[in-house]
Design a protein around this motif. Structure first.
Motif: not given
Length: 149
Positions: A78-103
């Protein structure tokens, strides 16, 4: 479907809070991050409230990561990117305490450098071996616990 009243992401799932939804199925919901690292940065969440990845029931793990794979492909295209970075924080640095995966869409030279924290080598091979053994022991214990259920 379990939900937490005060959870921002549960409010999005219930339609009580606005979000730019990019994908939804029975188990998950994905929407654009309101403070993206780059345009196209989105969050994938389970619709049920689970704070961290270890809290996610095994029955939902497959659907969650299958949808992560789907979204990584879609964001990249969609954004013609060369790749992606996926990340999950568990508690530490987790701004919302609901599991979320950054894409996050990535391009060479985009300014992100590896991980967002300093990386350090083990002080020696003994420390590396000990840490590895402790992790292996905990994995074995968790597998025994899972088998006993």
């Amino acid at each position: 479907m379990s939900a937490e009243r005060g959870c921002v992401f549960c409010q999005i799932v219930r339609g009580e809070r606005e979000a730019s939804i990019v994908f939804e199925d029975q188990a998950t919901l994905a929407f654009l991050d309101h403070r993206p690292l780059f345009p196209g940065h989105c969050l994938l969440i389970p619709k049920e409230h689970h704070q961290t990845l270890p809290d996610l029931p095994s029955a939902l793990v497959g659907a969650f990561f299958s949808n992560a794979q789907l979204l990584a492909r879609a964001v990249e295209a969609a954004v013609e990117a060369e790749g992606t970075f996926l990340a999950i924080n568990n508690r530490v640095s987790q701004s919302v305490p609901h599991l979320h995966l950054h894409i996050v869409p990535r391009r060479r030279g985009d300014g992100l450098k590896g991980f967002f924290w300093p990386r350090r080598k083990y002080k020696d091979q003994e420390e590396e071996r000990e840490v590895g053994q402790r992790i292996s022991a905990h994995v074995a214990a968790l597998l025994r616990e899972r088998a006993a259920r």
